[in-house]
Design an enzyme around this catalytic site. Structure first.
Site, PDB file in Angstrom:
ATOM      1  N   CYS A   3       0.842  -1.199   0.000  1.00  0.00           N
ATOM      2  CA  CYS A   3       0.000   0.000   0.000  1.00  0.00           C
ATOM      3  C   CYS A   3       0.881   1.254   0.000  1.00  0.00           C
ATOM      4  O   CYS A   3       1.856   1.359   0.743  1.00  0.00           O
ATOM      5  CB  CYS A   3      -0.893  -0.044   1.243  1.00  0.00           C
ATOM      6  SG  CYS A   3      -1.602   1.507   1.734  1.00  0.00           S
ATOM      7  N   ASP A  49      -0.215  16.656   0.714  1.00  0.00           N
ATOM      8  CA  ASP A  49      -0.676  15.952  -0.482  1.00  0.00           C
ATOM      9  C   ASP A  49       0.247  16.317  -1.651  1.00  0.00           C
ATOM     10  O   ASP A  49       0.654  17.471  -1.802  1.00  0.00           O
ATOM     11  CB  ASP A  49      -2.127  16.346  -0.808  1.00  0.00           C
ATOM     12  CG  ASP A  49      -2.774  15.388  -1.793  1.00  0.00           C
ATOM     13  OD1 ASP A  49      -3.687  14.653  -1.388  1.00  0.00           O
ATOM     14  OD2 ASP A  49      -2.355  15.384  -2.979  1.00  0.00           O
ATOM     15  N   HIS A  68      -3.076  -0.022   8.949  1.00  0.00           N
ATOM     16  CA  HIS A  68      -3.711  -0.085   7.623  1.00  0.00           C
ATOM     17  C   HIS A  68      -5.189  -0.402   7.772  1.00  0.00           C
ATOM     18  O   HIS A  68      -5.560  -1.512   8.159  1.00  0.00           O
ATOM     19  CB  HIS A  68      -3.036  -1.115   6.714  1.00  0.00           C
ATOM     20  CG  HIS A  68      -3.681  -1.168   5.358  1.00  0.00           C
ATOM     21  ND1 HIS A  68      -3.319  -0.329   4.339  1.00  0.00           N
ATOM     22  CD2 HIS A  68      -4.714  -1.909   4.892  1.00  0.00           C
ATOM     23  CE1 HIS A  68      -4.088  -0.568   3.268  1.00  0.00           C
ATOM     24  NE2 HIS A  68      -4.946  -1.529   3.594  1.00  0.00           N
ATOM     25  N   THR A 124      -8.803   6.973  -4.285  1.00  0.00           N
ATOM     26  CA  THR A 124      -7.768   6.420  -5.166  1.00  0.00           C
ATOM     27  C   THR A 124      -6.686   5.660  -4.395  1.00  0.00           C
ATOM     28  O   THR A 124      -5.972   4.854  -4.986  1.00  0.00           O
ATOM     29  CB  THR A 124      -7.103   7.527  -6.010  1.00  0.00           C
ATOM     30  OG1 THR A 124      -6.525   8.491  -5.133  1.00  0.00           O
ATOM     31  CG2 THR A 124      -8.120   8.203  -6.917  1.00  0.00           C
ATOM     32  N   HIS A 126      -6.197   3.341   1.694  1.00  0.00           N
ATOM     33  CA  HIS A 126      -5.746   3.419   3.089  1.00  0.00           C
ATOM     34  C   HIS A 126      -6.452   4.654   3.658  1.00  0.00           C
ATOM     35  O   HIS A 126      -6.264   5.761   3.126  1.00  0.00           O
ATOM     36  CB  HIS A 126      -4.207   3.557   3.135  1.00  0.00           C
ATOM     37  CG  HIS A 126      -3.615   3.599   4.512  1.00  0.00           C
ATOM     38  ND1 HIS A 126      -2.603   2.740   4.922  1.00  0.00           N
ATOM     39  CD2 HIS A 126      -3.855   4.411   5.562  1.00  0.00           C
ATOM     40  CE1 HIS A 126      -2.262   3.017   6.170  1.00  0.00           C
ATOM     41  NE2 HIS A 126      -3.008   4.043   6.577  1.00  0.00           N
ATOM     42  N   HIS A 153      -7.797   7.915   4.880  1.00  0.00           N
ATOM     43  CA  HIS A 153      -7.121   9.206   5.025  1.00  0.00           C
ATOM     44  C   HIS A 153      -8.131  10.325   5.080  1.00  0.00           C
ATOM     45  O   HIS A 153      -9.190  10.258   4.461  1.00  0.00           O
ATOM     46  CB  HIS A 153      -6.109   9.439   3.893  1.00  0.00           C
ATOM     47  CG  HIS A 153      -6.643   9.230   2.508  1.00  0.00           C
ATOM     48  ND1 HIS A 153      -6.820   7.966   1.978  1.00  0.00           N
ATOM     49  CD2 HIS A 153      -7.052  10.094   1.561  1.00  0.00           C
ATOM     50  CE1 HIS A 153      -7.310   8.079   0.743  1.00  0.00           C
ATOM     51  NE2 HIS A 153      -7.469   9.366   0.463  1.00  0.00           N
ATOM     52  N   HIS A 196      -8.423  14.196   4.158  1.00  0.00           N
ATOM     53  CA  HIS A 196      -7.873  15.392   3.526  1.00  0.00           C
ATOM     54  C   HIS A 196      -8.178  16.581   4.442  1.00  0.00           C
ATOM     55  O   HIS A 196      -9.329  16.763   4.858  1.00  0.00           O
ATOM     56  CB  HIS A 196      -8.552  15.657   2.179  1.00  0.00           C
ATOM     57  CG  HIS A 196      -8.359  14.584   1.157  1.00  0.00           C
ATOM     58  ND1 HIS A 196      -7.468  14.703   0.115  1.00  0.00           N
ATOM     59  CD2 HIS A 196      -8.965  13.380   0.993  1.00  0.00           C
ATOM     60  CE1 HIS A 196      -7.539  13.619  -0.657  1.00  0.00           C
ATOM     61  NE2 HIS A 196      -8.432  12.800  -0.150  1.00  0.00           N
TER      62      HIS A 196
HETATM   63  P1  5GP Z   1      -8.146   9.964  -2.517  1.00  0.00           P
HETATM   64  O1  5GP Z   1      -8.300  10.273  -3.980  1.00  0.00           O
HETATM   65  O2  5GP Z   1      -7.917   8.485  -2.291  1.00  0.00           O
HETATM   66  O3  5GP Z   1      -9.219  10.535  -1.633  1.00  0.00           O
HETATM   67  O4  5GP Z   1      -6.849  10.733  -2.048  1.00  0.00           O
HETATM   68  C1  5GP Z   1      -5.562  10.284  -2.327  1.00  0.00           C
HETATM   69  C2  5GP Z   1      -4.661  11.487  -2.297  1.00  0.00           C
HETATM   70  O5  5GP Z   1      -3.339  11.037  -2.214  1.00  0.00           O
HETATM   71  C3  5GP Z   1      -4.770  12.381  -3.533  1.00  0.00           C
HETATM   72  O6  5GP Z   1      -5.155  13.700  -3.160  1.00  0.00           O
HETATM   73  C4  5GP Z   1      -3.360  12.331  -4.126  1.00  0.00           C
HETATM   74  O7  5GP Z   1      -2.924  13.574  -4.661  1.00  0.00           O
HETATM   75  C5  5GP Z   1      -2.516  11.902  -2.944  1.00  0.00           C
HETATM   76  N1  5GP Z   1      -1.317  11.140  -3.302  1.00  0.00           N
HETATM   77  C6  5GP Z   1      -1.236  10.122  -4.203  1.00  0.00           C
HETATM   78  N2  5GP Z   1       0.010   9.630  -4.230  1.00  0.00           N
HETATM   79  C7  5GP Z   1       0.730  10.349  -3.317  1.00  0.00           C
HETATM   80  C8  5GP Z   1       2.102  10.307  -2.899  1.00  0.00           C
HETATM   81  O8  5GP Z   1       2.911   9.487  -3.357  1.00  0.00           O
HETATM   82  N3  5GP Z   1       2.482  11.206  -1.949  1.00  0.00           N
HETATM   83  C9  5GP Z   1       1.605  12.115  -1.420  1.00  0.00           C
HETATM   84  N4  5GP Z   1       2.091  12.962  -0.496  1.00  0.00           N
HETATM   85  N5  5GP Z   1       0.311  12.173  -1.793  1.00  0.00           N
HETATM   86  C10 5GP Z   1      -0.118  11.306  -2.736  1.00  0.00           C
HETATM   87 ZN    ZN Z   2      -1.855   1.054   3.962  1.00  0.00          ZN
END
Ligand code: 5GP
Ligand code: ZN
Length: 113
Positions: free
Chosen positions: A4, A30, A46, A95, A98, A100, A102
């Site tokens: 992950c 982010d 996790h 995406t 895990h 999270h 924001h």
């Molecule tokens: P989701 O779309 O799952 O709600 O949020 C995933 C977030 O992780 C996105 O805003 C994306 O920009 C961020 N993200 C994806 N890969 C990485 C990474 O390798 N490092 C960091 N710091 N953020 C990431």
């Molecule tokens: Zn994880």
């Protein structure tokens, strides 16, 4: 060992710009910020998404919200305000599988962020 993405960040196998860390929680910027402040606050454990939280995770959720308050103070948005978002699953456009939160702020947000 899980492959992950966020577990790799937690283990230090991938770099991140950390804002806050304690025993159970880590918060980092982010990689594709939607606003001047965009930090992800995650449990070190996790958990795939909010749907995978159990009744036993109440204390962890409180700790995550403690982390979010620390992030808000450290990034200067505690007074101006911010938004907390946790996307779940396909329709939620999650995406990274895990859990999270924001933490988005630093400008006046409209409902589309
Ligand atoms: P989701 O779309 O799952 O709600 O949020 C995933 C977030 O992780 C996105 O805003 C994306 O920009 C961020 N993200 C994806 N890969 C990485 C990474 O390798 N490092 C960091 N710091 N953020 C990431
Ligand atoms: Zn994880």
């Amino acid at each position: 060992m899980t492959d992950c993405l966020f577990c790799k960040i937690i283990r230090g196998e991938l770099p991140s710009r950390k804002v806050y860390e304690d025993e159970d929680v880590v918060a980092f910027w982010d990689i594709a910020p939607l606003a001047p402040v965009h930090v992800l606050t995650i449990p070190k454990k996790h958990i795939q998404s909010a749907m995978e939280l159990g009744d036993e995770d109440g204390e962890l959720l409180a700790k995550l919200h403690h982390g979010i308050r620390e992030v808000a103070r450290a990034t200067g948005i505690a007074e101006s305000g911010f938004r907390i978002i946790s996307n779940v699953g396909f329709d939620g456009q999650q995406t990274v599988p895990h859990l999270h939160f924001h933490v988005i702020g630093g400008r006046e947000l409209d409902w589309n962020a």
